[in-house]
Design an enzyme around this catalytic site. Structure first.
Site, PDB file in Angstrom:
ATOM      1  N   ASP A   1     -10.919   3.082   4.413  1.00  0.00           N
ATOM      2  CA  ASP A   1     -11.172   1.645   4.293  1.00  0.00           C
ATOM      3  C   ASP A   1     -12.677   1.349   4.315  1.00  0.00           C
ATOM      4  OD1 ASP A   1      -9.144  -0.118   3.827  1.00  0.00           O
ATOM      5  OD2 ASP A   1      -8.528  -0.323   5.920  1.00  0.00           O
TER       6      ASP A   1
ATOM      7  N   GLN B   1      -4.348  -1.357   9.708  1.00  0.00           N
ATOM      8  CA  GLN B   1      -4.274  -2.683   9.096  1.00  0.00           C
ATOM      9  C   GLN B   1      -4.856  -3.729  10.055  1.00  0.00           C
ATOM     10  OE1 GLN B   1      -3.163  -3.346   5.885  1.00  0.00           O
ATOM     11  NE2 GLN B   1      -3.860  -5.430   6.266  1.00  0.00           N
TER      12      GLN B   1
ATOM     13  N   LYS C   1       0.839  -1.202   0.000  1.00  0.00           N
ATOM     14  CA  LYS C   1       0.000   0.000   0.000  1.00  0.00           C
ATOM     15  C   LYS C   1       0.878   1.258   0.000  1.00  0.00           C
ATOM     16  CE  LYS C   1      -3.790  -2.434   2.200  1.00  0.00           C
ATOM     17  NZ  LYS C   1      -4.478  -2.830   3.438  1.00  0.00           N
TER      18      LYS C   1
END
Ligand code: NAD
Length: 294
Positions: free
Chosen positions: A128, A105, A61
């Site tokens: 997200d 994450q 990412k």
């Protein structure tokens, strides 16, 4: 409209790397436009602990951000960090004007209250799409940020000109981050959607009904060709590492490609799109910030 027929040579391959690359060129241009206005999109990436798979995802990412000019700021925190310390960091990132997106994450260590962490991220920086507000807003089609993986699948379908309206769609997997939002997004496009999961009886009876089959279970070879209707579109979200080190999806690719009209491979299908949509959400967040002149 693309006819859903099987090619002589088998299914057409839906190449996520190609689609993501095309998107990247456009994203780079959008970042340059923002920079001309004095705004560099910023993504804070928070990694707690040393899970090797998470390390790989995070470094991909970060690299993808660099490629389009998004400034990524990594926070690598020890697995021993307390809930409170993590929440304080998120509070600071929420207030930081240079941060337009916050990504924590997953998975998080067991002692961390994941729900609380996700709810602490400001919904307008929740690139997200996991904040409760964004999850709920998806139900009524008003999300601030669609969650990246199912959003990436929608892009793959659109890119391949695959009609969705009125189609029978079966989603295998009912997780909060893939299966459920996937079903909602497809329903919003007027598909007829069924969701299957680990307790579904006779999975094949359901998957055989699918014009579009999206599989996100995390079980190698879960879907074999006898479970797929001729001409179906098959999207494989699964990522599984076999004991010999190979990465495979949930679908028996070689068997199913002979029967499907379209199929996405693993790797190189949905995976690159998840990252592409993260960049997209971060750029959109920065554009909203620039437009609001905060
Ligand atoms: P999860 O473990 O949270 O959920 C799995 C879902 O699949 C559950 O609803 C479970 O009931 C269902 N399931 C499990 N075994 C099944 C079976 N035998 N038959 C039918 N359903 C079954 O997983 P997740 O986070 O949703 O991820 C699913 C898969 O997608 C994993 O392989 C994961 O690595 C992958 N994934 C890929 C991406 C990407 O970018 N390509 C992103 C997220 C997740």
């Amino acid at each position: 409209m693309t006819a859903l027929k099987v090619e002589q040579s088998g299914a057409k391959i839906i190449d996520g790397k190609v689609v993501a690359k095309k998107m990247r060129a456009d994203q780079k241009a959008q970042v340059e436009l923002l920079q001309a206005k004095g705004v560099t999109p910023g993504l804070a990436v928070v990694l707690v602990g040393e899970d090797p798979a998470s390390e790989i995802y995070v470094s991909r990412k970060v690299k993808a951000c660099e490629a389009v000019g998004i400034k990524s700021i990594s926070y690598r925190l020890p697995a021993t960090i307390s809930n409170e310390e993590l929440l304080v960091l998120i509070g600071k990132l929420n207030a930081d004007q240079n941060v337009h997106g916050i990504l924590v994450q997953l998975p998080l260590p067991k002692h961390i209250d994941m729900a609380k962490v996700l709810e602490t991220i400001a919904p307008e920086k929740d690139v997200d799409g996991f904040h409760l507000y964004n999850v709920g807003a998806l139900v009524v089609g008003r999300q601030i940020f669609p969650p990246c993986t199912p959003y990436g699948v929608m892009h793959l379908l659109e890119y391949s000109d695959i009609p969705i309206e009125g189609r029978n769609v079966v989603v295998v997997g009912a997780s909060n981050i893939v299966g459920k939002p996937m079903a909602l997004m497809l329903m919003a496009r007027d598909a007829t959607v069924a969701i299957c999961h680990a307790k579904t009886r006779d999975l094949g009876q359901w998957t055989m009904l699918a014009d579009i089959l999206v599989v996100a279970a995390g079980v190698p070879n879960l879907i074999v060709s006898q479970m797929v209707k001729t001409g179906a579109v098959v999207i494989d979200v699964g990522i599984n590492r076999l004991p010999d080190g190979r990465i495979v999806g949930d679908v028996d690719f070689e068997g199913v490609r002979k029967k499907a009209s379209y199929i996405s491979p693993v790797p190189g299908g949905v995976g690159p799109m998840t990252i592409a949509m993260l960049l997209e959400n971060t750029i959109i967040s920065a554009q909203r910030f620039a437009a609001s002149d905060i």
